[in-house]
Design a protein around this motif. Sequence first.
Motif, PDB file in Angstrom:
ATOM      1  N   PRO A 185     -25.295   1.622  63.986  1.00  8.34           N
ATOM      2  CA  PRO A 185     -26.588   2.198  64.377  1.00  8.34           C
ATOM      3  C   PRO A 185     -27.657   1.110  64.525  1.00  8.34           C
ATOM      4  O   PRO A 185     -27.742   0.200  63.691  1.00  8.34           O
ATOM      5  N   ASN A 186     -28.456   1.218  65.560  1.00  4.79           N
ATOM      6  CA  ASN A 186     -29.547   0.257  65.720  1.00  4.79           C
ATOM      7  C   ASN A 186     -30.587   0.400  64.613  1.00  4.79           C
ATOM      8  O   ASN A 186     -31.318  -0.547  64.320  1.00  4.79           O
ATOM      9  N   SER A 187     -30.629   1.569  63.993  1.00  5.86           N
ATOM     10  CA  SER A 187     -31.534   1.753  62.853  1.00  5.86           C
ATOM     11  C   SER A 187     -31.157   0.814  61.715  1.00  5.86           C
ATOM     12  O   SER A 187     -32.032   0.320  60.982  1.00  5.86           O
TER      13      SER A 187
ATOM     14  N   ASN B 284     -32.790   1.347  71.268  1.00  7.39           N
ATOM     15  CA  ASN B 284     -31.623   0.682  71.847  1.00  7.39           C
ATOM     16  C   ASN B 284     -32.056  -0.449  72.774  1.00  7.39           C
ATOM     17  O   ASN B 284     -33.195  -0.477  73.253  1.00  7.39           O
TER      18      ASN B 284
ATOM     19  N   ALA C 284     -26.048   0.767  72.685  1.00  4.69           N
ATOM     20  CA  ALA C 284     -25.509   2.051  72.211  1.00  4.69           C
ATOM     21  C   ALA C 284     -24.612   2.695  73.273  1.00  4.69           C
ATOM     22  O   ALA C 284     -23.734   2.037  73.834  1.00  4.69           O
TER      23      ALA C 284
END
Length: 269
Positions: free
Chosen positions: A202-204, A237, A187
């Motif tokens: 996004p890591n989500s 992250n 990120a």
Amino acid sequence: MTTSAKTFPIWALFSLATNGILMLAVILLIWQQQRLTAVFGASPPQSVSESQSVAPELGSRRQLNYQQWLDILKQEAKAASEQHPQHLSILAGDSLSLWFPTELLPEERYWLNQAISGESSGGLLKRLDLFDSTKPEVIFVLIGINDLIRGESDEVILNNQRQIIRYLRKAHPTAQVVVQSILPHGAAEATWEGRDKLLALPNSRIRQLNQQLQRIAAKRGVKYLDLYSLFANQQGNLRRELSTDGLHLSPAGYLVWRTALQIYTQSEK
């Protein structure tokens, strides 16, 4: 989330200390850290580009185009099939697998690296036949981050993953197919040249994609190896100490991955 019987729960390393898995992981990490010092010296390299030791001995291969890479991987697979090595394990994927230091891979196995830098899930799917003639015991697949960086949809990535699993199970019916989760990125802390593309991812989303990938693996009857949980910090992250640039892995990162592979292979004996 319910853990399938086909899933090896790597998150248990941190949450189930009483079952002995965590202790094994710690012992392996300490032992490998000692080996790392011997291999890389007291100060591990800070980036992949600064150290030849972090990667395989690629030499002139760095300048190869995609077709030349395919030719070399085909030759190496052919050599492996002719040697009939015991406990053949294959790494199939992108640069993360390609740069896995040979000396840090779990021992007592013959490793065939079939990874290409920058590879996508669609590209991997099209070249799985390169190692058809081999008889692997285990095939470890890690693919998908480059698709995401290039803007590919989750649906396309998951469909390619389904086809990869289907192909490998048909071509190698006696092999264990292990689908590994897509790793998070660093990120805002990332220094990779494509940092803006990472910030737009996004890591989500990666975490949710991995959840779907886990369900696919369970449905298709293959193993799922959760690496994401080992590499993510509290914000989700990529841990700074496990990466060189927020995308690629540091020696410490490969030690964590090695430990996951080691525990998996030992659990399957």
